[in-house]
Design a protein around this motif. Structure first.
Motif, PDB file in Angstrom:
ATOM      1  N   ALA A 104       0.873  -1.172   0.000  1.00 56.38           N
ATOM      2  CA  ALA A 104       0.000   0.000   0.000  1.00 56.38           C
ATOM      3  C   ALA A 104       0.906   1.216   0.000  1.00 56.38           C
ATOM      4  CB  ALA A 104      -0.899  -0.003   1.218  1.00 56.38           C
ATOM      5  N   TYR A 105       0.737   2.049  -1.014  1.00 58.29           N
ATOM      6  CA  TYR A 105       1.557   3.237  -1.225  1.00 58.29           C
ATOM      7  C   TYR A 105       0.650   4.455  -1.125  1.00 58.29           C
ATOM      8  CZ  TYR A 105       4.693   6.452  -3.743  1.00 58.29           C
ATOM      9  OH  TYR A 105       5.483   7.510  -4.092  1.00 58.29           O
ATOM     10  N   GLY A 106       1.204   5.613  -0.779  1.00 59.02           N
ATOM     11  CA  GLY A 106       0.414   6.839  -0.807  1.00 59.02           C
ATOM     12  C   GLY A 106       0.666   7.723   0.399  1.00 59.02           C
ATOM     13  N   PRO A 107       0.160   8.974   0.359  1.00 54.04           N
ATOM     14  CA  PRO A 107       0.395   9.892   1.471  1.00 54.04           C
ATOM     15  C   PRO A 107      -0.328   9.477   2.745  1.00 54.04           C
ATOM     16  CG  PRO A 107      -0.959  10.924  -0.247  1.00 54.04           C
ATOM     17  CD  PRO A 107      -0.554   9.594  -0.768  1.00 54.04           C
ATOM     18  N   THR A 108       0.192   9.907   3.882  1.00 52.17           N
ATOM     19  CA  THR A 108      -0.445   9.657   5.175  1.00 52.17           C
ATOM     20  C   THR A 108      -1.861  10.235   5.165  1.00 52.17           C
ATOM     21  OG1 THR A 108       1.686   9.716   6.259  1.00 52.17           O
ATOM     22  CG2 THR A 108      -0.239  10.103   7.660  1.00 52.17           C
ATOM     23  N   GLY A 109      -2.831   9.410   5.560  1.00 48.45           N
ATOM     24  CA  GLY A 109      -4.215   9.854   5.601  1.00 48.45           C
ATOM     25  C   GLY A 109      -5.026   9.426   4.385  1.00 48.45           C
ATOM     26  N   ALA A 110      -4.369   8.767   3.421  1.00 47.08           N
ATOM     27  CA  ALA A 110      -5.061   8.406   2.182  1.00 47.08           C
ATOM     28  C   ALA A 110      -5.671   7.007   2.209  1.00 47.08           C
ATOM     29  CB  ALA A 110      -4.120   8.547   0.994  1.00 47.08           C
ATOM     30  N   PRO A 325      -9.256  12.525  -1.811  1.00 50.49           N
ATOM     31  CA  PRO A 325      -9.809  13.477  -2.786  1.00 50.49           C
ATOM     32  C   PRO A 325      -9.734  14.957  -2.394  1.00 50.49           C
ATOM     33  CG  PRO A 325     -11.592  12.460  -1.537  1.00 50.49           C
ATOM     34  CD  PRO A 325     -10.315  11.854  -1.040  1.00 50.49           C
ATOM     35  N   GLU A 326      -9.366  15.275  -1.130  1.00 50.39           N
ATOM     36  CA  GLU A 326      -9.441  16.681  -0.706  1.00 50.39           C
ATOM     37  C   GLU A 326      -8.238  17.490  -1.209  1.00 50.39           C
ATOM     38  OE1 GLU A 326      -9.227  14.191   1.699  1.00 50.39           O
ATOM     39  OE2 GLU A 326     -11.378  13.786   1.846  1.00 50.39           O
ATOM     40  N   TYR A 327      -8.452  18.807  -1.344  1.00 50.50           N
ATOM     41  CA  TYR A 327      -7.406  19.686  -1.866  1.00 50.50           C
ATOM     42  C   TYR A 327      -6.142  19.710  -1.012  1.00 50.50           C
ATOM     43  CZ  TYR A 327      -9.712  21.799  -5.875  1.00 50.50           C
ATOM     44  OH  TYR A 327     -10.273  22.011  -7.100  1.00 50.50           O
ATOM     45  N   ASP A 332       0.541  15.914  -2.981  1.00 50.06           N
ATOM     46  CA  ASP A 332       0.965  14.538  -2.681  1.00 50.06           C
ATOM     47  C   ASP A 332       0.188  13.532  -3.527  1.00 50.06           C
ATOM     48  OD1 ASP A 332       2.903  15.241  -0.792  1.00 50.06           O
ATOM     49  OD2 ASP A 332       1.341  15.582   0.711  1.00 50.06           O
ATOM     50  N   THR A 333      -1.062  13.850  -3.853  1.00 49.59           N
ATOM     51  CA  THR A 333      -1.841  12.987  -4.736  1.00 49.59           C
ATOM     52  C   THR A 333      -1.223  12.983  -6.128  1.00 49.59           C
ATOM     53  OG1 THR A 333      -3.855  13.488  -3.514  1.00 49.59           O
ATOM     54  CG2 THR A 333      -4.144  12.592  -5.733  1.00 49.59           C
TER      55      THR A 333
END
Ligand code: ADP
Ligand code: MG
Length: 377
Positions: A104-110, A325-327, A332-333
């Motif tokens: 699982a990859y991605g920014p913290t909180g995603a 999905p938030e701005y 990071d998205t």
């Protein structure tokens, strides 16, 4: 003894053929959360179909950038659906002596931990995969003459140190390669487990300990890679008791957010550097595997060195890139998507009315907010 050795060598020759399999890339968009959106700007990403999504183009808010993946999981996707489409089909290979890895990859909180671990109500990839491995073992045909044994190890890579999560006072452990190119960690706890319940008995307290320790230490758990290894060994009953080992790595990676941009200093800057080294190397490894370009730089970080025999080559690998999905996650998205995407396309059409009415501004604000948050944190 000699026979066993020969049998193993034949197996290695089989598995060692140079056919390099791609890393499949799935993207999962978590549901929009209004509490993550103080300015009420709405989402800046949306799914299009089962392989495509689009995100507002920060250079020009009348455009979106469209990305294409092997699989796109929209915000309504359930845990079971993620497991079924991205993980379940690779598990039978583990019982046949092959290796696999799921990240699982991605920014913290995603949503990485939600995807991998989930909750008792919504179990994620890890509990679902462990249960399925035991189902597969139970369903094996006794007449084929193999005995199966399932074991687990659980470790963390933090600051380029390899730490045993099933041991009380773990020191940095070495990573070694045997003559058959299997990667091993001498000294790492390996626990034989007989059921999912048995698995929980070791896994749950270790995970709890890891996450409670983390709140005291600068969100350490979002800065380290948590790596669960499920090993299935099968032994043939007749002599010479041929043996095959299959390894499954289930990895909740450190947050992919750019820690340089958020202005971390001192110890945290050092941590960021180390995290960036492993994640940066992982991205180079995945790139090299998927473009079939020459040298794969496994040796450049602990994470990729550890996964060398289970990522690419004859192993089955899938990366689930989690995005929000938030701005406030916008940049990071973008960088997570650029890492994950096979292709992208700029599409000339407005995303939503709001983003056309206030062109670019929300993005600028998102950046200012990130910087303000970093300065105060
Ligand atoms: P990460 O591990 O990437 O930092 P988490 O998995 O902790 O992110 O997710 C952040 C928050 O969002 C958590 O409260 C989690 O329960 C929630 N969340 C993440 N993905 C989903 C989803 N697909 N559906 C519902 N809630 C989610
Ligand atoms: Mg997490």
């Amino acid at each position: 003894f000699v026979c066993v050795k020969m049998a193993q060598r034949v197996l290695v020759a089989d598995g060692g053929n140079k056919k390099t399999s791609r890393v499949r890339v799935a993207v999962r968009l978590r549901p929009y959360m209004s509490k993550q959106d103080d300015k009420h700007e709405g989402p800046c990403v949306r799914g299009l179909d089962s392989q495509n999504l689009e995100i507002v183009n920060w250079r020009n808010a009348t455009e979106t950038v469209k990305y294409h993946f092997d699989v796109f999981h929209g915000e309504d996707t359930t845990q079971e659906e993620v497991f079924l489409s991205s993980v379940k089909s690779i598990l039978p290979n583990i019982l046949k002596g092959q290796n696999a890895s799921v990240f699982a990859y991605g920014p913290t909180g995603a949503g990485k931990t939600h995807t991998m671990l989930g909750s008792p109500e919504q179990p994620g990839v890890i509990p679902l995969a462990v249960e399925e491995v035991f189902n597969l073992v139970r369903a094996t045909d006794q007449d084929e003459g193999w005995d199966y044994s399932v074991g687990m190890s659980y470790l963390e890579i933090y600051n380029e140190k390899v730490l045993d999560l099933l041991s009380q006072n773990s020191q940095d452990l070495p990573i070694r390669e045997d003559k058959d190119k299997n990667i091993l960690i001498p000294g790492l706890t390996h626990t034989v487990i007989s059921s999912s319940c048995d698995f929980d008995k070791y896994f749950v307290p270790a995970t709890l300990k890891r996450t409670t320790a983390s709140t005291k230490l600068n969100q350490r758990s979002s800065r380290s890679h948590a790596i669960l290894l499920i090993k299935v060994v099968r032994t043939q009953r007749p002599l010479p008791h041929r043996q095959q080992t299959g390894k499954l790595y289930l990895v909740d990676l450190a947050g992919s957010e750019d820690n340089r941009r958020t202005g971390n200093q001192g110890i945290r800057l050092k941590e960021s550097g180390a995290i960036n080294l492993s994640l940066f190397t992982l991205s180079k490894v995945v790139d090299a595997l998927n473009s079939a370009s020459g040298r794969v730089p496994y040796r450049d970080s602990k994470l990729t060195r550890l996964l060398q025999d289970s990522l690419g080559g004859s192993a089955h690998s899938v990366m689930i890139t989690n995005i929000a999905p938030e701005y406030k996650y916008y940049f990071d998205t973008f960088s997570a998507l650029n890492f994950a995407a096979k292709s992208k396309l700029i599409v000339n059409k407005p995303f939503t009315r709001e983003t056309v009415a206030v062109p670019v501004l929300p993005v600028k604000r998102a950046r200012e907010e990130q910087e303000a948050a970093a300065a105060s944190g």
